[in-house]
Design a protein around this motif. Sequence first.
Motif: not given
Length: 469
Positions: A126-128, A104-106, A118-119, A109-111
């Motif tokens: 994150i999934f990688v 969730i934290r990641k 880059a989104f 940050n990505v949001s």
Amino acid sequence: MKNYFIKAQRIFTPLRRYAWIFTLLVAFGGLYEPRLGLLVIPVMLSLSTLSFFRGRFWCGNICPHGSLFDSLLYPLTSNKRVPKWLRSRVTALLFFSWFMFNLIRKFINVSRLWGTMAFLDRLGFIFVASYLMVTIVGGLLALLFSARSWCQICPMGVVQMASYSLGKLVGVTKTTDRTITVTHPDMCHTCGKCARVCPMQLTPYLEFSEEHQFDDAKCIRCSTCVVHCPAGILTLNSPPEAKEIAANVDLHGYKNRQEIKAKLVEIRDLATDVKEFSFQFIKPAKVRYKPGQFILVKIQEEPKMFRAYSISSYDVDGTRVSVTVKRAPNGYGTDIMFSKFKVGDLITLEGPMGDELVVNKTAKKVLLVGGGIGITPFVPIARDLHNDKSFSGEVTLVYGANTRADLIYSEIFEELAAGDNNFLYVPVIARDDNWQGQKGFVTDAIKKMDLTGYTVYMCGPKPMTDATR
């Protein structure tokens, strides 16, 4: 002591064999093309939805990481027991909380990159990173303990169990789920093989419900125990199907199953790797049994485990029973019996069980074909035919073994043949240059016979019975 867990075939479909390719594609290919990680999103949605109806079916049949563990790492693992702390729900929940917090934290940050070029790359990565972590950590745990060690704490496994609980709560799983079902608990030999081959190291044979099903939420429905059950009494079925099976089961041969307290009174060496164990009944003092039946011998208490053996003795007064045991290479049960059982030990038995091997006593000619340790049930059968004054037919016993030293109970059959003109004993030896009798296989001896009018009974290794047919 032999390893409790057995390495057994777990791969039953092409998907289970090759799904690991997806894992490596995302975990390592994603390092170069992060958007490959976005493929994990439909995976997570699919497993969460499927588990609502089928529990952890995804883990045992579709999961790419499960495929990696079973296809590539399973042959390399020591297959040891997973530590209790790693199998505990507390550990799984703590790891799930930590995993979800970081995920969730990641996401947060990505949001902040929403709407930028880059989104998608950052979101995919994150999934990688998660897939790479599971691959590395899960791989190390597999090599340290057992192939499916990671599955004990897998966050997606926790998600599936939560979704499954919801499905059970609303009642949908009563018709959609398929869980391990035993035809009837009385037919279970309590051999523990279902537990010994279970990827999740569960104990189905000790936990069947009143509905004859195994309800542990950790079960991944992989069918490994079903395929490897020696008694062939396990299936994957829904609750209604299990109820129907229970209503139509035929328990003939199991109705007299009872717990028997006995004393081991004799251990006799029959060959280099074959022993006869004789037990005196204590409680009850008498147990009647019939030719062709088998009995269970308790080999350990924790976890409770028995071994099934054909009865090799003839029931004279119902106070004693003998079984013949061949030491199996790397055999868990036979290793215990050969090394730990001592005369004077108090042993728990269960039985007698199985259908009596009823020889047609109106037959004019009977052919008994035994191979190796498969000769065991023919000892009481041959004696029964000899002692039954109403039987006047001819009996031929063809017994195949590798060497003369492998022949067991020959003295009994020779004695019967010497005192009965209607009993012919034909030992056949496959590999022994000094043997003066019939050489080759049982089929070589049978080919010389005119089988017209014979009723044939066989017991032995499958290749022998197939060739004899």
